[in-house]
Design a protein around this motif. Structure first.
Motif, mmCIF file in Angstrom:
data_model
loop_
_atom_site.group_PDB
_atom_site.id
_atom_site.type_symbol
_atom_site.label_atom_id
_atom_site.label_comp_id
_atom_site.label_asym_id
_atom_site.label_seq_id
_atom_site.Cartn_x
_atom_site.Cartn_y
_atom_site.Cartn_z
ATOM 1 N N TYR A 23 0.824 -1.211 0.000
ATOM 2 C CA TYR A 23 0.000 0.000 0.000
ATOM 3 C C TYR A 23 0.859 1.262 0.000
ATOM 4 N N ARG A 24 2.074 1.165 0.526
ATOM 5 C CA ARG A 24 2.953 2.341 0.564
ATOM 6 C C ARG A 24 3.485 2.700 -0.819
ATOM 7 N N ALA A 50 -4.341 3.836 -10.090
ATOM 8 C CA ALA A 50 -5.109 4.649 -11.038
ATOM 9 C C ALA A 50 -5.412 6.029 -10.464
ATOM 10 N N ALA A 51 -5.644 6.098 -9.165
ATOM 11 C CA ALA A 51 -5.955 7.378 -8.515
ATOM 12 C C ALA A 51 -4.700 8.164 -8.165
ATOM 13 N N GLY A 52 -3.537 7.530 -8.269
ATOM 14 C CA GLY A 52 -2.301 8.202 -7.908
ATOM 15 C C GLY A 52 -2.158 8.393 -6.414
ATOM 16 N N THR A 53 -2.552 7.374 -5.666
ATOM 17 C CA THR A 53 -2.459 7.464 -4.208
ATOM 18 C C THR A 53 -1.619 6.323 -3.651
ATOM 19 N N VAL A 54 -1.050 6.577 -2.507
ATOM 20 C CA VAL A 54 -0.357 5.573 -1.703
ATOM 21 C C VAL A 54 -0.815 5.794 -0.266
ATOM 22 N N VAL A 55 -0.430 4.899 0.602
ATOM 23 C CA VAL A 55 -0.819 5.041 2.005
ATOM 24 C C VAL A 55 0.437 5.263 2.832
ATOM 25 N N ARG A 56 0.332 6.174 3.758
ATOM 26 C CA ARG A 56 1.417 6.460 4.704
ATOM 27 C C ARG A 56 0.908 6.212 6.109
ATOM 28 N N GLN A 94 -2.838 7.326 6.506
ATOM 29 C CA GLN A 94 -3.172 8.464 5.660
ATOM 30 C C GLN A 94 -3.074 8.113 4.179
ATOM 31 N N THR A 95 -4.049 8.572 3.422
ATOM 32 C CA THR A 95 -3.989 8.444 1.972
ATOM 33 C C THR A 95 -3.261 9.667 1.439
ATOM 34 N N TYR A 96 -2.212 9.422 0.677
ATOM 35 C CA TYR A 96 -1.367 10.496 0.158
ATOM 36 C C TYR A 96 -1.485 10.521 -1.360
ATOM 37 N N SER A 97 -1.786 11.687 -1.910
ATOM 38 C CA SER A 97 -1.879 11.848 -3.361
ATOM 39 C C SER A 97 -0.496 12.133 -3.920
ATOM 40 N N THR A 98 0.002 11.212 -4.739
ATOM 41 C CA THR A 98 1.305 11.436 -5.371
ATOM 42 C C THR A 98 1.168 12.480 -6.485
ATOM 43 N N LYS A 99 -0.035 12.662 -7.012
ATOM 44 C CA LYS A 99 -0.277 13.664 -8.060
ATOM 45 C C LYS A 99 -0.290 15.077 -7.477
ATOM 46 N N GLU A 100 -0.927 15.212 -6.307
ATOM 47 C CA GLU A 100 -1.066 16.531 -5.684
ATOM 48 C C GLU A 100 0.013 16.812 -4.646
ATOM 49 N N GLN A 127 0.130 15.735 -1.486
ATOM 50 C CA GLN A 127 -0.432 16.066 -0.180
ATOM 51 C C GLN A 127 -1.284 14.928 0.364
ATOM 52 N N VAL A 128 -1.485 14.965 1.674
ATOM 53 C CA VAL A 128 -2.362 14.006 2.337
ATOM 54 C C VAL A 128 -3.799 14.375 2.018
ATOM 55 N N LEU A 129 -4.588 13.375 1.647
ATOM 56 C CA LEU A 129 -6.004 13.608 1.356
ATOM 57 C C LEU A 129 -6.812 13.455 2.638
ATOM 58 N N PRO A 130 -7.836 14.280 2.807
ATOM 59 C CA PRO A 130 -8.644 14.163 4.031
ATOM 60 C C PRO A 130 -9.420 12.848 4.053
ATOM 61 N N MET A 131 -9.579 12.327 5.249
ATOM 62 C CA MET A 131 -10.365 11.117 5.446
ATOM 63 C C MET A 131 -11.840 11.475 5.275
ATOM 64 N N PRO A 132 -12.630 10.606 4.651
ATOM 65 C CA PRO A 132 -14.064 10.895 4.553
ATOM 66 C C PRO A 132 -14.647 11.172 5.939
ATOM 67 N N SER A 133 -15.524 12.158 6.038
ATOM 68 C CA SER A 133 -16.054 12.574 7.338
ATOM 69 C C SER A 133 -16.834 11.466 8.048
ATOM 70 N N ALA A 134 -17.453 10.574 7.294
ATOM 71 C CA ALA A 134 -18.241 9.502 7.914
ATOM 72 C C ALA A 134 -17.392 8.286 8.269
ATOM 73 N N GLN A 135 -16.114 8.310 7.940
ATOM 74 C CA GLN A 135 -15.234 7.166 8.179
ATOM 75 C C GLN A 135 -14.871 7.061 9.656
ATOM 76 N N PRO A 136 -15.256 5.957 10.319
ATOM 77 C CA PRO A 136 -14.819 5.780 11.710
ATOM 78 C C PRO A 136 -13.319 5.510 11.735
ATOM 79 N N THR A 137 -12.653 5.929 12.789
ATOM 80 C CA THR A 137 -11.215 5.702 12.889
ATOM 81 C C THR A 137 -10.879 4.350 13.523
ATOM 82 N N ARG A 138 -11.886 3.666 14.057
ATOM 83 C CA ARG A 138 -11.713 2.308 14.585
ATOM 84 C C ARG A 138 -12.922 1.482 14.162
ATOM 85 N N TYR A 139 -12.642 0.367 13.508
ATOM 86 C CA TYR A 139 -13.737 -0.495 13.067
ATOM 87 C C TYR A 139 -13.289 -1.954 13.047
#
Length: 145
Positions: free
Chosen positions: A28-29, A59-65, A99-105, A107-119
């Motif tokens: 994922y990194r 395809a989205a140009g993202t990686v995870v940090r 964190q989802t990081y945009s390699t295109k932009e 920068q770190v992309l914001p987490m969706p507001s409805a996304q719980p941080t523990r599930y």
């Protein structure tokens, strides 16, 4: 109090689950499984699931940090009498440092507001000749922990 006769098998299942996550985080990194040992811990079905995620990320140009927390991970079912022994793992995943990081932009992309941080996430595993392999992984964002 008697010892759990399946304790060693449960430890082996949890070790395979943890190793899968170590390799998955590597993938994922960089949005790709090349150079990881993911195939050593998952079946073709689970690998296909992860590759679909990786393809979407690429395809989205993202990686995870960052990192994931795995709290209260336990084997909730174990069937050693089946033709192919199987297990179920339940995990409380914490993603507040994931964190989802945009390699295109750049920068770190914001987490969706409805996304719980523990599930809760559930994985199934099977014991094959070479050890325990994760067969499915199912996150349940609606079930917080």
């Amino acid at each position: 109090m008697s010892a759990d006769p399946d304790a060693a098998e449960k430890r082996a299942v949890l070790a395979s689950y943890a190793a899968m996550w170590t390799e998955q985080k590597k993938a994922y990194r960089k949005a790709g499984a090349k150079g990881t040992d993911l195939e050593r811990y998952v079946t073709a079905e689970a690998l296909g699931q992860f590759r679909n995620d990786l393809d979407r990320m690429k395809a989205a140009g993202t990686v995870v940090r960052g990192d994931l927390a795995h709290d209260d991970t336990e084997v909730t079912a174990l069937d050693m009498d089946a033709q192919t022994p199987s297990a179920t793992v339940q995990d409380c995943m914490g993603i507040s440092k994931w964190q989802t990081y945009s390699t295109k932009e750049g920068q770190v992309l914001p987490m969706p507001s409805a996304q719980p941080t523990r599930y809760v996430a559930t994985a199934t595993a099977e014991k094959w000749e070479d050890g325990w392999f994760i067969t499915t992984f199912t996150p349940d964002g609606a079930q917080t922990c």
